[in-house]
Design an enzyme around this catalytic site. Structure first.
Site, PDB file in Angstrom:
ATOM      1  N   ILE A 182       0.830  -1.209   0.000  1.00 23.19           N
ATOM      2  CA  ILE A 182       0.000   0.000   0.000  1.00 23.19           C
ATOM      3  C   ILE A 182       0.864   1.259   0.000  1.00 23.19           C
ATOM      4  O   ILE A 182       0.558   2.239  -0.694  1.00 23.19           O
ATOM      5  CB  ILE A 182      -0.952  -0.038   1.220  1.00 23.19           C
ATOM      6  CG1 ILE A 182      -1.933  -1.211   1.082  1.00 23.19           C
ATOM      7  CG2 ILE A 182      -1.693   1.286   1.372  1.00 23.19           C
ATOM      8  CD1 ILE A 182      -2.726  -1.529   2.360  1.00 23.19           C
ATOM      9  N   ASP A 235      11.687   3.435   3.703  1.00 21.91           N
ATOM     10  CA  ASP A 235      11.401   2.062   4.136  1.00 21.91           C
ATOM     11  C   ASP A 235      12.635   1.545   4.862  1.00 21.91           C
ATOM     12  O   ASP A 235      13.756   1.998   4.617  1.00 21.91           O
ATOM     13  CB  ASP A 235      11.082   1.154   2.931  1.00 21.91           C
ATOM     14  CG  ASP A 235      10.287  -0.093   3.336  1.00 21.91           C
ATOM     15  OD1 ASP A 235       9.081  -0.146   3.031  1.00 21.91           O
ATOM     16  OD2 ASP A 235      10.866  -0.986   3.981  1.00 21.91           O
ATOM     17  N   ASP A 265      14.024   3.140   9.511  1.00 23.77           N
ATOM     18  CA  ASP A 265      13.299   2.277  10.449  1.00 23.77           C
ATOM     19  C   ASP A 265      12.500   3.213  11.358  1.00 23.77           C
ATOM     20  O   ASP A 265      13.083   3.996  12.126  1.00 23.77           O
ATOM     21  CB  ASP A 265      14.304   1.448  11.255  1.00 23.77           C
ATOM     22  CG  ASP A 265      13.623   0.529  12.269  1.00 23.77           C
ATOM     23  OD1 ASP A 265      12.449   0.758  12.618  1.00 23.77           O
ATOM     24  OD2 ASP A 265      14.288  -0.419  12.723  1.00 23.77           O
ATOM     25  N   SER A 313      -6.888  -0.300  10.574  1.00 22.75           N
ATOM     26  CA  SER A 313      -7.263  -1.664  10.140  1.00 22.75           C
ATOM     27  C   SER A 313      -8.641  -1.994  10.693  1.00 22.75           C
ATOM     28  O   SER A 313      -8.988  -1.566  11.806  1.00 22.75           O
ATOM     29  CB  SER A 313      -6.261  -2.681  10.681  1.00 22.75           C
ATOM     30  OG  SER A 313      -6.770  -4.000  10.506  1.00 22.75           O
ATOM     31  N   TYR A 324      -1.802  -7.097  16.829  1.00 20.28           N
ATOM     32  CA  TYR A 324      -2.044  -6.252  15.652  1.00 20.28           C
ATOM     33  C   TYR A 324      -3.275  -5.370  15.875  1.00 20.28           C
ATOM     34  O   TYR A 324      -3.244  -4.161  15.616  1.00 20.28           O
ATOM     35  CB  TYR A 324      -2.228  -7.147  14.428  1.00 20.28           C
ATOM     36  CG  TYR A 324      -2.377  -6.404  13.127  1.00 20.28           C
ATOM     37  CD1 TYR A 324      -1.289  -5.801  12.516  1.00 20.28           C
ATOM     38  CD2 TYR A 324      -3.620  -6.307  12.498  1.00 20.28           C
ATOM     39  CE1 TYR A 324      -1.427  -5.119  11.312  1.00 20.28           C
ATOM     40  CE2 TYR A 324      -3.765  -5.639  11.293  1.00 20.28           C
ATOM     41  CZ  TYR A 324      -2.666  -5.052  10.701  1.00 20.28           C
ATOM     42  OH  TYR A 324      -2.814  -4.378   9.518  1.00 20.28           O
ATOM     43  N   LYS A 377      -3.457  -1.237  16.101  1.00 21.31           N
ATOM     44  CA  LYS A 377      -4.267  -0.422  15.192  1.00 21.31           C
ATOM     45  C   LYS A 377      -5.386   0.310  15.947  1.00 21.31           C
ATOM     46  O   LYS A 377      -5.847   1.364  15.508  1.00 21.31           O
ATOM     47  CB  LYS A 377      -4.838  -1.314  14.081  1.00 21.31           C
ATOM     48  CG  LYS A 377      -3.771  -1.878  13.145  1.00 21.31           C
ATOM     49  CD  LYS A 377      -3.037  -0.772  12.386  1.00 21.31           C
ATOM     50  CE  LYS A 377      -2.054  -1.330  11.368  1.00 21.31           C
ATOM     51  NZ  LYS A 377      -1.385  -0.288  10.576  1.00 21.31           N
ATOM     52  N   THR A 390      -6.024  -6.694   1.555  1.00 17.73           N
ATOM     53  CA  THR A 390      -5.366  -6.143   0.367  1.00 17.73           C
ATOM     54  C   THR A 390      -4.212  -7.058  -0.022  1.00 17.73           C
ATOM     55  O   THR A 390      -3.476  -7.535   0.854  1.00 17.73           O
ATOM     56  CB  THR A 390      -4.837  -4.724   0.694  1.00 17.73           C
ATOM     57  OG1 THR A 390      -5.914  -3.949   1.216  1.00 17.73           O
ATOM     58  CG2 THR A 390      -4.299  -4.030  -0.547  1.00 17.73           C
ATOM     59  N   THR A 410      -1.045  -7.931  -0.522  1.00 20.17           N
ATOM     60  CA  THR A 410       0.331  -7.478  -0.239  1.00 20.17           C
ATOM     61  C   THR A 410       1.028  -8.586   0.554  1.00 20.17           C
ATOM     62  O   THR A 410       0.364  -9.466   1.113  1.00 20.17           O
ATOM     63  CB  THR A 410       0.343  -6.207   0.637  1.00 20.17           C
ATOM     64  OG1 THR A 410      -0.057  -6.579   1.968  1.00 20.17           O
ATOM     65  CG2 THR A 410      -0.563  -5.111   0.110  1.00 20.17           C
TER      66      THR A 410
HETATM   67  N1  NAD Z   1      -2.629  -5.740   3.426  1.00 14.93           N
HETATM   68  C1  NAD Z   1      -3.725  -5.648   4.145  1.00 14.93           C
HETATM   69  O1  NAD Z   1      -4.653  -6.440   3.984  1.00 14.93           O
HETATM   70  C2  NAD Z   1      -3.879  -4.542   5.152  1.00 14.93           C
HETATM   71  C3  NAD Z   1      -5.146  -4.340   5.727  1.00 14.93           C
HETATM   72  C4  NAD Z   1      -5.312  -3.344   6.682  1.00 14.93           C
HETATM   73  C5  NAD Z   1      -4.239  -2.544   7.013  1.00 14.93           C
HETATM   74  N2  NAD Z   1      -3.022  -2.742   6.421  1.00 14.93           N
HETATM   75  C6  NAD Z   1      -1.938  -1.846   6.821  1.00 14.93           C
HETATM   76  O2  NAD Z   1      -1.393  -1.249   5.660  1.00 14.93           O
HETATM   77  C7  NAD Z   1      -0.048  -0.860   5.924  1.00 14.93           C
HETATM   78  C8  NAD Z   1       0.819  -1.299   4.775  1.00 14.93           C
HETATM   79  O3  NAD Z   1       0.842  -2.710   4.775  1.00 14.93           O
HETATM   80  P1  NAD Z   1       0.967  -3.574   3.442  1.00 14.93           P
HETATM   81  O4  NAD Z   1      -0.167  -4.496   3.445  1.00 14.93           O
HETATM   82  O5  NAD Z   1       1.216  -2.699   2.269  1.00 14.93           O
HETATM   83  O6  NAD Z   1       2.260  -4.441   3.843  1.00 14.93           O
HETATM   84  P2  NAD Z   1       3.663  -4.674   3.140  1.00 14.93           P
HETATM   85  O7  NAD Z   1       4.309  -5.730   3.951  1.00 14.93           O
HETATM   86  O8  NAD Z   1       3.498  -4.869   1.685  1.00 14.93           O
HETATM   87  O9  NAD Z   1       4.414  -3.269   3.379  1.00 14.93           O
HETATM   88  C9  NAD Z   1       4.829  -2.847   4.635  1.00 14.93           C
HETATM   89  C10 NAD Z   1       6.147  -2.121   4.478  1.00 14.93           C
HETATM   90  O10 NAD Z   1       6.535  -1.630   5.768  1.00 14.93           O
HETATM   91  C11 NAD Z   1       7.923  -1.797   5.885  1.00 14.93           C
HETATM   92  N3  NAD Z   1       8.307  -1.825   7.281  1.00 14.93           N
HETATM   93  C12 NAD Z   1       8.157  -2.844   8.175  1.00 14.93           C
HETATM   94  N4  NAD Z   1       8.700  -2.509   9.355  1.00 14.93           N
HETATM   95  C13 NAD Z   1       9.204  -1.255   9.202  1.00 14.93           C
HETATM   96  C14 NAD Z   1       9.884  -0.358  10.058  1.00 14.93           C
HETATM   97  N5  NAD Z   1      10.203  -0.699  11.322  1.00 14.93           N
HETATM   98  N6  NAD Z   1      10.241   0.854   9.579  1.00 14.93           N
HETATM   99  C15 NAD Z   1       9.953   1.196   8.312  1.00 14.93           C
HETATM  100  N7  NAD Z   1       9.325   0.395   7.428  1.00 14.93           N
HETATM  101  C16 NAD Z   1       8.962  -0.819   7.888  1.00 14.93           C
HETATM  102  C17 NAD Z   1       8.237  -3.115   5.163  1.00 14.93           C
HETATM  103  O11 NAD Z   1       9.612  -3.186   4.795  1.00 14.93           O
HETATM  104  C18 NAD Z   1       7.297  -3.026   3.989  1.00 14.93           C
HETATM  105  O12 NAD Z   1       7.924  -2.440   2.858  1.00 14.93           O
HETATM  106  C19 NAD Z   1       0.311  -1.486   7.276  1.00 14.93           C
HETATM  107  O13 NAD Z   1       0.241  -0.493   8.285  1.00 14.93           O
HETATM  108  C20 NAD Z   1      -0.772  -2.531   7.477  1.00 14.93           C
HETATM  109  O14 NAD Z   1      -0.994  -2.787   8.848  1.00 14.93           O
HETATM  110  C21 NAD Z   1      -2.822  -3.714   5.503  1.00 14.93           C
END
Ligand code: NAD
Length: 261
Positions: free
Chosen positions: A19, A38, A64, A143, A158, A162, A191, A193
């Protein structure tokens, strides 16, 4: 969003994947100068290359979000770039699950450290920057797990991380409205990912994907670009009277009860 001579700057955390990456690209297309950050340097660089490939402008920072000193350095670099900083999207997040009675305290702490404290550390810097610059829009990443228990279980850490994002969204919106800073959260449904399948055995992923799709009222999972579209709206002046809101982009997940009578 901005004119090419003086673009507004946006910082995206977790922009190396999913995302966050989709939002960084959509924002670049929209004319933002995008600070792509990232913890994974290769993934960050790949998104930055994609920003440039589509004719957008931006800069990359390995970051980070749990490292307060590194967050400070990233924002110092932002101040040296084109500005002002008018947007922040905090997508960095992890999902490490497990039944609560078996969850290691270290796992619990790590999820809250990244998802909640990491978000706070970045938001804190962005607020100071936007107060100096005359306002902006902050979009946090919530979330459905903040509002309901997931049927698959194991989302205690989690969901708690959130839940804090939901309440931060509201309190920050109230505190900083007077500075012209809006604070909202996007609430993505399932989503496609890497995070979605974290901890799911590879041989189970296809079956679970089909099951999740059946359970979502819209009948499918989201593409990251669909969540990014909501983020871009929240960043834009199109949402100028929206603050303190949790904007669902969840295919109807939160509207649905599983009781079928
Ligand atoms: N995918 C889903 O279904 C979903 C649903 C609801 C919420 N979300 C939220 O969306 C956001 C993005 O998630 P996503 O699904 O794209 O996941 P993703 O794993 O594709 O991307 C997450 C990114 O965060 C980075 N990351 C992890 N720890 C980190 C840190 N300490 N510092 C900096 N970067 C860090 C990772 O390297 C990765 O590139 C998250 O907050 C997740 O909780 C995702």
């Amino acid at each position: 969003m901005t004119d090419a001579a003086s673009p507004s700057a946006l910082l995206v955390t977790g922009a190396g994947s999913g995302i966050g990456a989709a939002a960084a690209l959509a924002a670049a297309r929209d004319g933002w100068f995008v600070h792509v950050t990232d913890t994974d340097g290769d993934a960050m660089a790949a998104t930055l290359d994609a920003v440039h490939a589509l004719g957008g402008s931006g800069a990359g920072h390995v970051l980070d979000v749990t490292d307060a000193a590194a967050v400070g350095r990233a924002f110092a670099a932002v101040r040296q770039g084109p500005g002002p900083l008018r947007g922040l999207f905090t997508a960095a997040g992890i999902d490490r699950g497990g039944p609560a009675h078996e969850l290691e305290a270290a796992q619990w702490r790590r999820v809250l450290e990244v998802n909640t404290t990491g978000t706070f550390l970045v938001v804190q810097q962005a607020l100071a920057e936007m107060m100096r610059g005359g306002g902006g829009s902050i979009v946090l990443c919530g979330s459905p797990a903040a509002q309901v228990g997931f049927a698959a279980g194991g989302a205690t850490a989690y969901g708690a991380s959130k839940g804090a994002i939901s309440s931060m969204t509201r309190t920050l919106a109230v505190d900083y409205a007077r500075y012209g800073i809006r604070v909202n959260a996007v609430v993505p449904g399932p989503t496609e990912t890497p995070l979605m399948w974290a901890g799911v055995p590879a041989e189970e992923v296809d079956r679970m994907r089909e099951q999740v799709a059946r359970e979502v009222p819209l009948g499918r999972m989201a593409r990251p670009e669909e969540i990014a579209a909501s983020v871009l709206w929240l960043l834009s002046d199109g949402s100028s009277y929206t603050t303190g809101s949790l904007i669902g982009c969840d295919g109807g997940v939160l509207a649905k009860s599983s009781i079928s009578v």
